[in-house]
Scaffold this motif. Structure first.
Motif, PDB file in Angstrom:
ATOM      1  N   TYR A  67      28.773 -14.214  24.207  1.00  0.00           N
ATOM      2  CA  TYR A  67      27.967 -13.734  25.319  1.00  0.00           C
ATOM      3  C   TYR A  67      28.262 -14.597  26.542  1.00  0.00           C
ATOM      4  CZ  TYR A  67      25.488 -11.230  21.670  1.00  0.00           C
ATOM      5  OH  TYR A  67      25.185 -10.397  20.617  1.00  0.00           O
ATOM      6  N   PRO A  68      28.923 -14.035  27.569  1.00  0.00           N
ATOM      7  CA  PRO A  68      29.245 -14.830  28.759  1.00  0.00           C
ATOM      8  C   PRO A  68      27.992 -15.480  29.364  1.00  0.00           C
ATOM      9  CG  PRO A  68      30.368 -12.717  28.809  1.00  0.00           C
ATOM     10  CD  PRO A  68      29.393 -12.655  27.680  1.00  0.00           C
ATOM     11  N   ARG A  69      28.089 -16.781  29.625  1.00  0.00           N
ATOM     12  CA  ARG A  69      26.943 -17.557  30.117  1.00  0.00           C
ATOM     13  C   ARG A  69      26.396 -17.062  31.455  1.00  0.00           C
ATOM     14  NH1 ARG A  69      26.103 -22.766  27.737  1.00  0.00           N
ATOM     15  NH2 ARG A  69      27.736 -23.245  26.225  1.00  0.00           N
ATOM     16  N   LEU A  70      27.268 -16.553  32.319  1.00  0.00           N
ATOM     17  CA  LEU A  70      26.826 -16.166  33.658  1.00  0.00           C
ATOM     18  C   LEU A  70      25.814 -15.033  33.666  1.00  0.00           C
ATOM     19  CD1 LEU A  70      29.867 -16.359  36.110  1.00  0.00           C
ATOM     20  CD2 LEU A  70      27.822 -17.785  36.021  1.00  0.00           C
ATOM     21  N   GLN A  71      25.659 -14.324  32.553  1.00  0.00           N
ATOM     22  CA  GLN A  71      24.678 -13.233  32.531  1.00  0.00           C
ATOM     23  C   GLN A  71      23.260 -13.743  32.288  1.00  0.00           C
ATOM     24  OE1 GLN A  71      25.008 -10.402  29.191  1.00  0.00           O
ATOM     25  NE2 GLN A  71      26.182 -12.003  28.135  1.00  0.00           N
ATOM     26  N   ALA A  76      18.273 -18.941  29.407  1.00  0.00           N
ATOM     27  CA  ALA A  76      18.989 -17.973  28.578  1.00  0.00           C
ATOM     28  C   ALA A  76      18.359 -16.585  28.620  1.00  0.00           C
ATOM     29  CB  ALA A  76      19.152 -18.465  27.138  1.00  0.00           C
ATOM     30  N   LYS A  77      17.618 -16.303  29.688  1.00  0.00           N
ATOM     31  CA  LYS A  77      17.102 -14.950  29.895  1.00  0.00           C
ATOM     32  C   LYS A  77      18.155 -14.181  30.683  1.00  0.00           C
ATOM     33  CE  LYS A  77      12.271 -16.282  30.005  1.00  0.00           C
ATOM     34  NZ  LYS A  77      11.140 -16.572  30.889  1.00  0.00           N
ATOM     35  N   PRO A  78      18.353 -12.906  30.357  1.00  0.00           N
ATOM     36  CA  PRO A  78      19.331 -12.110  31.123  1.00  0.00           C
ATOM     37  C   PRO A  78      18.941 -12.062  32.597  1.00  0.00           C
ATOM     38  CG  PRO A  78      18.623 -10.936  29.148  1.00  0.00           C
ATOM     39  CD  PRO A  78      17.739 -12.143  29.284  1.00  0.00           C
ATOM     40  N   LEU A  79      19.935 -12.054  33.461  1.00  0.00           N
ATOM     41  CA  LEU A  79      19.679 -11.959  34.897  1.00  0.00           C
ATOM     42  C   LEU A  79      18.894 -10.688  35.199  1.00  0.00           C
ATOM     43  CD1 LEU A  79      23.172 -12.967  36.322  1.00  0.00           C
ATOM     44  CD2 LEU A  79      21.106 -14.381  36.204  1.00  0.00           C
ATOM     45  N   PRO A  80      17.962 -10.754  36.127  1.00  0.00           N
ATOM     46  CA  PRO A  80      17.213  -9.558  36.517  1.00  0.00           C
ATOM     47  C   PRO A  80      18.181  -8.473  36.992  1.00  0.00           C
ATOM     48  CG  PRO A  80      16.277 -11.513  37.540  1.00  0.00           C
ATOM     49  CD  PRO A  80      17.570 -11.933  36.892  1.00  0.00           C
ATOM     50  N   GLY A  81      18.013  -7.278  36.467  1.00  0.00           N
ATOM     51  CA  GLY A  81      18.859  -6.161  36.859  1.00  0.00           C
ATOM     52  C   GLY A  81      20.108  -5.980  36.012  1.00  0.00           C
ATOM     53  N   LEU A  82      20.425  -6.949  35.156  1.00  0.00           N
ATOM     54  CA  LEU A  82      21.653  -6.865  34.359  1.00  0.00           C
ATOM     55  C   LEU A  82      21.672  -5.625  33.474  1.00  0.00           C
ATOM     56  CD1 LEU A  82      24.333  -8.186  33.429  1.00  0.00           C
ATOM     57  CD2 LEU A  82      23.004  -9.251  31.600  1.00  0.00           C
ATOM     58  N   GLU A  83      20.582  -5.360  32.800  1.00  0.00           N
ATOM     59  CA  GLU A  83      20.524  -4.205  31.899  1.00  0.00           C
ATOM     60  C   GLU A  83      20.846  -2.908  32.643  1.00  0.00           C
ATOM     61  OE1 GLU A  83      17.064  -1.715  29.631  1.00  0.00           O
ATOM     62  OE2 GLU A  83      16.875  -3.901  29.621  1.00  0.00           O
ATOM     63  N   LEU A 108      29.899  -5.685  48.080  1.00  0.00           N
ATOM     64  CA  LEU A 108      28.903  -6.747  47.909  1.00  0.00           C
ATOM     65  C   LEU A 108      29.161  -7.931  48.841  1.00  0.00           C
ATOM     66  CD1 LEU A 108      28.863  -6.704  43.998  1.00  0.00           C
ATOM     67  CD2 LEU A 108      27.351  -5.467  45.557  1.00  0.00           C
ATOM     68  N   GLY A 109      29.867  -7.687  49.927  1.00  0.00           N
ATOM     69  CA  GLY A 109      30.179  -8.778  50.852  1.00  0.00           C
ATOM     70  C   GLY A 109      31.115  -9.792  50.227  1.00  0.00           C
ATOM     71  N   ASN A 110      32.053  -9.296  49.420  1.00  0.00           N
ATOM     72  CA  ASN A 110      33.033 -10.121  48.708  1.00  0.00           C
ATOM     73  C   ASN A 110      32.395 -11.116  47.740  1.00  0.00           C
ATOM     74  OD1 ASN A 110      35.422  -8.894  49.604  1.00  0.00           O
ATOM     75  ND2 ASN A 110      35.187  -9.930  51.571  1.00  0.00           N
ATOM     76  N   ARG A 111      31.270 -10.727  47.180  1.00  0.00           N
ATOM     77  CA  ARG A 111      30.645 -11.503  46.108  1.00  0.00           C
ATOM     78  C   ARG A 111      30.719 -10.679  44.835  1.00  0.00           C
ATOM     79  NH1 ARG A 111      25.076 -12.799  48.881  1.00  0.00           N
ATOM     80  NH2 ARG A 111      25.519 -10.727  49.653  1.00  0.00           N
ATOM     81  N   SER A 112      30.543 -11.324  43.706  1.00  0.00           N
ATOM     82  CA  SER A 112      30.570 -10.620  42.426  1.00  0.00           C
ATOM     83  C   SER A 112      29.184 -10.060  42.106  1.00  0.00           C
ATOM     84  CB  SER A 112      31.017 -11.566  41.306  1.00  0.00           C
ATOM     85  OG  SER A 112      29.975 -12.480  41.008  1.00  0.00           O
ATOM     86  N   ILE A 113      29.157  -9.132  41.171  1.00  0.00           N
ATOM     87  CA  ILE A 113      27.876  -8.590  40.724  1.00  0.00           C
ATOM     88  C   ILE A 113      27.029  -9.707  40.119  1.00  0.00           C
ATOM     89  CG2 ILE A 113      26.763  -7.030  39.068  1.00  0.00           C
ATOM     90  CD1 ILE A 113      29.154  -5.102  39.541  1.00  0.00           C
ATOM     91  N   PHE A 114      27.635 -10.574  39.310  1.00  0.00           N
ATOM     92  CA  PHE A 114      26.878 -11.694  38.740  1.00  0.00           C
ATOM     93  C   PHE A 114      26.249 -12.537  39.853  1.00  0.00           C
ATOM     94  CE2 PHE A 114      29.270 -12.027  34.444  1.00  0.00           C
ATOM     95  CZ  PHE A 114      28.253 -11.379  33.774  1.00  0.00           C
ATOM     96  N   LEU A 117      23.297 -10.636  41.437  1.00  0.00           N
ATOM     97  CA  LEU A 117      22.118 -10.609  40.567  1.00  0.00           C
ATOM     98  C   LEU A 117      21.454 -11.983  40.510  1.00  0.00           C
ATOM     99  CD1 LEU A 117      23.340  -8.360  37.605  1.00  0.00           C
ATOM    100  CD2 LEU A 117      21.814  -7.717  39.493  1.00  0.00           C
ATOM    101  N   ARG A 118      22.259 -13.017  40.486  1.00  0.00           N
ATOM    102  CA  ARG A 118      21.715 -14.378  40.440  1.00  0.00           C
ATOM    103  C   ARG A 118      20.986 -14.707  41.746  1.00  0.00           C
ATOM    104  NH1 ARG A 118      22.387 -17.963  36.875  1.00  0.00           N
ATOM    105  NH2 ARG A 118      24.166 -16.973  35.919  1.00  0.00           N
ATOM    106  N   GLU A 119      21.560 -14.315  42.874  1.00  0.00           N
ATOM    107  CA  GLU A 119      20.980 -14.638  44.175  1.00  0.00           C
ATOM    108  C   GLU A 119      19.792 -13.751  44.545  1.00  0.00           C
ATOM    109  OE1 GLU A 119      24.207 -14.269  46.951  1.00  0.00           O
ATOM    110  OE2 GLU A 119      25.104 -16.179  46.359  1.00  0.00           O
ATOM    111  N   GLN A 120      19.890 -12.459  44.230  1.00  0.00           N
ATOM    112  CA  GLN A 120      18.904 -11.510  44.735  1.00  0.00           C
ATOM    113  C   GLN A 120      18.075 -10.823  43.654  1.00  0.00           C
ATOM    114  OE1 GLN A 120      20.824  -8.717  47.342  1.00  0.00           O
ATOM    115  NE2 GLN A 120      21.829 -10.313  48.518  1.00  0.00           N
TER     116      GLN A 120
END
Length: 136
Positions: A67-71, A76-83, A108-114, A117-120
Motif C-alpha cells: 500500500y503506497p504510503r502517500l495515500q 495511516a488514515k486514507p487521504l480525504p477524497g481518495l476513495e 491541478l496546477g502541475n501538482r499530483s492528485i496525491f 488531496l493532502r493539501e486540500q
C-alpha cells in the motif's frame, strides 16, 4: 529467437525498475499487516478495502500487496477524497493508477492528485476527478 527472449527480458527488467521507482516516489509501501496495525483494525478490513477499491495496493515481485504510503496521513488514515478518486478510474491496473496519482497534472496546477488531496482534502475532489477522467 534468443534475441527476442533477451528483448522481452529487457522489457521485464525495465518494467520492474519503473515499478520500484513509482513505489519509492510514493514514499514506499506498507504491507496489509502494517496498515492494519497502524489503524488498529483487523487485517481482513484492510484486505477488503483493497479488493473493494477503497485503498490502492500494488502487487510486487514478492507476491504480496503493498500500500503506497502517500495515500495515508500520519495516522495511516486514507487521504480525504481518495476513495472517490480511486472509484473514478476506468483503468483497473493499480500500477497505472499509482502513476497517475503521482504525476503532476496541468489541470491541478502541475501538482499530483496525491499532493492535492493532502493539501486540500475533499475540496480537491472535483479537480482530481477531472484529471482522472482525462486519462481513465
Amino acid at each position: 529467437m534468443a534475441h527476442g527472449r533477451n528483448e522481452i527480458r529487457g522489457w521485464a527488467s525495465e518494467s520492474a525498475r519503473r515499478k520500484r521507482e513509482l513505489l519509492e516516489e510514493a514514499g514506499g509501501g506498507l504491507t496489509a499487516e502494517e496498515v492494519a496495525r497502524r489503524r488498529g483494525l483487523p487485517l481482513v478490513n484492510i484486505e477488503h478495502a483493497r479488493t473493494a477499491g477503497l485503498l490502492l495496493a500494488v502487487h510486487v515481485e514478492t507476491d504480496e500487496w503493498l500500500y503506497p504510503r502517500l495515500q495515508f496521513d500520519d495516522d495511516a488514515k486514507p487521504l480525504p477524497g481518495l476513495e472517490t478518486v480511486l472509484r473514478a478510474f476506468r483503468v483497473e491496473d493499480p500500477w497505472m493508477q499509482l502513476s497517475e496519482l503521482l504525476t503532476p497534472d496541468p489541470i491541478l496546477g502541475n501538482r499530483s492528485i496525491f499532493t492535492m488531496l493532502r493539501e486540500q482534502g475533499e475540496a480537491a475532489i472535483p479537480a482530481a476527478l477531472e484529471a482522472v477522467r482525462e486519462v481513465g
